[in-house]
Design a protein around this motif. Structure first.
Motif, PDB file in Angstrom:
ATOM      1  N   ARG A   1       0.845  -1.192   0.000  1.00 12.01           N
ATOM      2  CA  ARG A   1       0.000   0.000   0.000  1.00 12.01           C
ATOM      3  C   ARG A   1       0.880   1.240   0.000  1.00 12.01           C
ATOM      4  N   PHE A   2       0.299   2.352  -0.429  1.00 11.14           N
ATOM      5  CA  PHE A   2       1.067   3.573  -0.624  1.00 11.14           C
ATOM      6  C   PHE A   2       1.090   4.425   0.649  1.00 11.14           C
ATOM      7  N   GLY A   3       2.024   5.363   0.725  1.00 10.58           N
ATOM      8  CA  GLY A   3       2.000   6.430   1.718  1.00 10.58           C
ATOM      9  C   GLY A   3       2.543   6.097   3.091  1.00 10.58           C
ATOM     10  N   ILE A   4       3.060   4.897   3.316  1.00 13.55           N
ATOM     11  CA  ILE A   4       3.483   4.535   4.670  1.00 13.55           C
ATOM     12  C   ILE A   4       4.756   5.277   5.065  1.00 13.55           C
ATOM     13  N   PHE A   5       5.762   5.276   4.192  1.00 12.99           N
ATOM     14  CA  PHE A   5       6.990   5.999   4.514  1.00 12.99           C
ATOM     15  C   PHE A   5       6.720   7.496   4.622  1.00 12.99           C
ATOM     16  N   ASN A   6       5.859   8.018   3.780  1.00  8.81           N
ATOM     17  CA  ASN A   6       5.493   9.433   3.848  1.00  8.81           C
ATOM     18  C   ASN A   6       4.896   9.777   5.214  1.00  8.81           C
ATOM     19  N   THR A   7       4.050   8.900   5.747  1.00  8.50           N
ATOM     20  CA  THR A   7       3.463   9.123   7.066  1.00  8.50           C
ATOM     21  C   THR A   7       4.542   9.123   8.144  1.00  8.50           C
ATOM     22  N   ALA A   8       5.489   8.174   8.054  1.00  2.98           N
ATOM     23  CA  ALA A   8       6.558   8.108   9.048  1.00  2.98           C
ATOM     24  C   ALA A   8       7.400   9.382   9.038  1.00  2.98           C
ATOM     25  N   MET A   9       7.747   9.866   7.855  1.00  2.00           N
ATOM     26  CA  MET A   9       8.540  11.087   7.763  1.00  2.00           C
ATOM     27  C   MET A   9       7.768  12.291   8.276  1.00  2.00           C
ATOM     28  N   ALA A  10       6.466  12.339   7.995  1.00  7.12           N
ATOM     29  CA  ALA A  10       5.649  13.453   8.469  1.00  7.12           C
ATOM     30  C   ALA A  10       5.590  13.472   9.999  1.00  7.12           C
ATOM     31  N   CYS A  11       5.496  12.298  10.611  1.00 14.49           N
ATOM     32  CA  CYS A  11       5.460  12.218  12.075  1.00 14.49           C
ATOM     33  C   CYS A  11       6.756  12.750  12.686  1.00 14.49           C
ATOM     34  N   LEU A  12       7.886  12.356  12.131  1.00 11.00           N
ATOM     35  CA  LEU A  12       9.171  12.783  12.684  1.00 11.00           C
ATOM     36  C   LEU A  12       9.448  14.258  12.381  1.00 11.00           C
ATOM     37  N   THR A  13       9.049  14.707  11.197  1.00  8.88           N
ATOM     38  CA  THR A  13       9.234  16.122  10.854  1.00  8.88           C
ATOM     39  C   THR A  13       8.422  17.015  11.793  1.00  8.88           C
ATOM     40  N   ALA A  14       7.199  16.595  12.102  1.00 13.24           N
ATOM     41  CA  ALA A  14       6.348  17.380  13.005  1.00 13.24           C
ATOM     42  C   ALA A  14       6.960  17.491  14.392  1.00 13.24           C
ATOM     43  N   ALA A  15       7.741  16.480  14.785  1.00 15.10           N
ATOM     44  CA  ALA A  15       8.374  16.490  16.102  1.00 15.10           C
ATOM     45  C   ALA A  15       9.808  17.021  16.049  1.00 15.10           C
ATOM     46  N   SER A  16      10.222  17.569  14.890  1.00 13.13           N
ATOM     47  CA  SER A  16      11.565  18.134  14.691  1.00 13.13           C
ATOM     48  C   SER A  16      12.662  17.106  14.970  1.00 13.13           C
ATOM     49  N   ILE A  17      12.435  15.876  14.535  1.00 14.72           N
ATOM     50  CA  ILE A  17      13.408  14.802  14.695  1.00 14.72           C
ATOM     51  C   ILE A  17      14.090  14.553  13.353  1.00 14.72           C
ATOM     52  N   PRO A  18      15.384  14.782  13.241  1.00 10.34           N
ATOM     53  CA  PRO A  18      16.078  14.605  11.954  1.00 10.34           C
ATOM     54  C   PRO A  18      16.276  13.129  11.627  1.00 10.34           C
ATOM     55  N   VAL A  19      16.200  12.812  10.340  1.00  8.28           N
ATOM     56  CA  VAL A  19      16.455  11.460   9.841  1.00  8.28           C
ATOM     57  C   VAL A  19      17.740  11.497   9.028  1.00  8.28           C
ATOM     58  N   LEU A  20      18.749  10.777   9.473  1.00  8.89           N
ATOM     59  CA  LEU A  20      20.032  10.758   8.789  1.00  8.89           C
ATOM     60  C   LEU A  20      20.039   9.804   7.607  1.00  8.89           C
TER      61      LEU A  20
ATOM     62  N   MET B   1      14.782   3.531  10.068  1.00 13.05           N
ATOM     63  CA  MET B   1      15.076   4.954  10.100  1.00 13.05           C
ATOM     64  C   MET B   1      16.215   5.183  11.085  1.00 13.05           C
ATOM     65  N   VAL B   2      17.291   5.810  10.594  1.00 18.72           N
ATOM     66  CA  VAL B   2      18.484   6.059  11.395  1.00 18.72           C
ATOM     67  C   VAL B   2      18.455   7.512  11.855  1.00 18.72           C
ATOM     68  N   LEU B   3      18.594   7.710  13.170  1.00 19.33           N
ATOM     69  CA  LEU B   3      18.487   9.025  13.786  1.00 19.33           C
ATOM     70  C   LEU B   3      19.771   9.357  14.530  1.00 19.33           C
ATOM     71  N   PRO B   4      20.038  10.648  14.778  1.00 17.69           N
ATOM     72  CA  PRO B   4      21.194  10.984  15.608  1.00 17.69           C
ATOM     73  C   PRO B   4      21.075  10.326  16.980  1.00 17.69           C
ATOM     74  N   ALA B   5      22.208  10.063  17.608  1.00 19.20           N
ATOM     75  CA  ALA B   5      22.216   9.414  18.915  1.00 19.20           C
ATOM     76  C   ALA B   5      21.325  10.166  19.900  1.00 19.20           C
ATOM     77  N   THR B   6      20.586   9.406  20.685  1.00 17.34           N
ATOM     78  CA  THR B   6      19.651   9.849  21.747  1.00 17.34           C
ATOM     79  C   THR B   6      18.286  10.274  21.214  1.00 17.34           C
ATOM     80  N   PHE B   7      18.107  10.360  19.894  1.00 17.10           N
ATOM     81  CA  PHE B   7      16.816  10.795  19.356  1.00 17.10           C
ATOM     82  C   PHE B   7      15.807   9.650  19.279  1.00 17.10           C
ATOM     83  N   GLY B   8      16.256   8.409  19.433  1.00 14.97           N
ATOM     84  CA  GLY B   8      15.354   7.283  19.279  1.00 14.97           C
ATOM     85  C   GLY B   8      14.192   7.299  20.243  1.00 14.97           C
ATOM     86  N   GLU B   9      14.463   7.610  21.495  1.00 12.37           N
ATOM     87  CA  GLU B   9      13.387   7.585  22.493  1.00 12.37           C
ATOM     88  C   GLU B   9      12.342   8.660  22.233  1.00 12.37           C
ATOM     89  N   HIS B  10      12.723   9.743  21.585  1.00  7.27           N
ATOM     90  CA  HIS B  10      11.763  10.787  21.232  1.00  7.27           C
ATOM     91  C   HIS B  10      10.974  10.425  19.975  1.00  7.27           C
TER      92      HIS B  10
END
Length: 344
Positions: free
Chosen positions: A293-312, A323-332
């Motif tokens: 199905r479509f749009g799943i990755f888009n939803t994941a990126m939108a969730c993290l962008t809304a929370a100001s969480i960078p995706v490396l 999804m790989v994040l800077p250290a310590t960002f996983g719990e957020h």
């Protein structure tokens, strides 16, 4: 579109796997953007979600102000040209060839990279899921399959068989998870849960997947880490439109001796001394409809962008997203993703 599975008996092998999966007739699109541009284009995954087009395979890398994305998708996306762009950012008729399961083995990953190098087989992109390592291939698709079938030990069966993976997966999911029967595009996307690994080390290695000599170097370097008992958690290789590329691999933290030996091995073959090491967190998840199905990755990126969480770094193949994040960002990231995804 049907996905084709090959399981071929062998008399001699180095590594045991369960199967090889082929998904053919795809379009690969590549996009590189600079966030400092006055009017940057919308990300590829966002446009494909808008057009209700499923993404079969994806890789994303953000480095400073630049973001590189590749997507392999069904050739039905609206508003796309019929022929590849002049700069090679859109390539018709690619396929993904996936080996599974990898068991997080750096030896298996290194062997695969070295095998492509030894046989002088180029691939364009590579990404892993929790079980598969998938290669995006344009040319010599039959030869790639033949080489892989001979290089691995596969389960014995009377004849090769073809089947519709999506139908089989849907039947299994509906039987085991009855709550998914009544809905397909949910208000909140169903998952089987999130897995987080913190304090991992991300290796970034200069490696052009279209250059066999570089693949051989990367393969040997990864196998040397495997000899020290290391495993990998996620990997992705991306070739850009100008035929350069990087290999990324997440492992347990390395010792200074591991890093020194790894860099020395890469430099000894004349490759550029541009390896990087950084500490990161990894979020992985999969769900009943992620493969069809479509749009799943888009939803994941939108969730993290809304929370100001960078995706490396990120990758999708099969039914999994990493999804790989800077250290310590996983719990957020976990509560942020809960805004768009449902867990058991």
């Amino acid at each position: 579109m049907q996905e084709v599975f090959f399981i071929i008996p062998m008399n001699l092998s180095q590594i045991k796997i369960n199967g090889i999966r082929l998904n053919s007739g795809l379009v690969q699109a590549f996009q590189q953007t600079d966030t400092r541009d006055a009017s940057p284009p919308i990300p590829l995954y966002q446009g494909l979600a808008r057009d209700r087009t499923n993404i079969s395979c994806l890789g994303l890398r953000t480095d400073g102000f630049k973001t590189c994305i590749f997507c392999c998708h069904d050739p039905k996306s609206q508003g796309q040209p019929e022929d590849p762009d002049q700069d090679g950012t859109r390539i018709l008729d690619v396929c993904t060839v996936s080996v599974y399961p990898h068991h997080s083995s750096l030896n298996t990953l290194g062997f695969l990279m070295g095998l492509f190098g030894e046989k002088k087989m180029a691939f364009r992109q590579m990404v892993s899921s929790n079980a598969m390592i998938s290669f995006v291939v344009k040319a010599d698709q039959k030869r790639v399959l033949a080489v892989l079938e001979q290089a691995f030990e596969l389960p014995c069966t009377h004849t090769p068989f073809h089947q519709n993976f999506n139908d089989e997966t849907a039947a299994f999911v509906k039987k085991r998870y009855s709550e998914t029967r009544a809905t397909y595009v949910e208000e909140k996307i169903k998952t089987y849960g999130f897995q987080m690994e913190s304090g991992l080390e991300m290796l970034e290695i200069p490696c052009d997947p279209t250059q066999p000599a570089q693949l051989s170097v990367c393969g040997k370097s990864l196998q040397s880490l495997a000899a020290g008992g290391k495993k990998f958690y996620f990997t992705c290789a991306m070739a850009t439109a100008n035929n350069s590329g990087r290999l990324f691999c997440l492992t347990d933290p390395l010792t200074p001796q591991d890093r020194k030996a790894f860099v020395s091995q890469v430099k000894a073959t004349g490759s550029s001394d541009d390896s990087r090491f950084s500490m990161v967190d990894l979020i992985g998840f999969h769900g009943p409809h992620f493969g069809d199905r479509f749009g799943i990755f888009n939803t994941a990126m939108a969730c993290l962008t809304a929370a100001s969480i960078p995706v490396l770094l990120a990758g999708c193949t099969g039914a999994s997203i990493c999804m790989v994040l800077p250290a310590t960002f996983g719990e957020h990231a976990l509560p942020a993703l809960a805004e768009g995804f449902e867990t058991p």
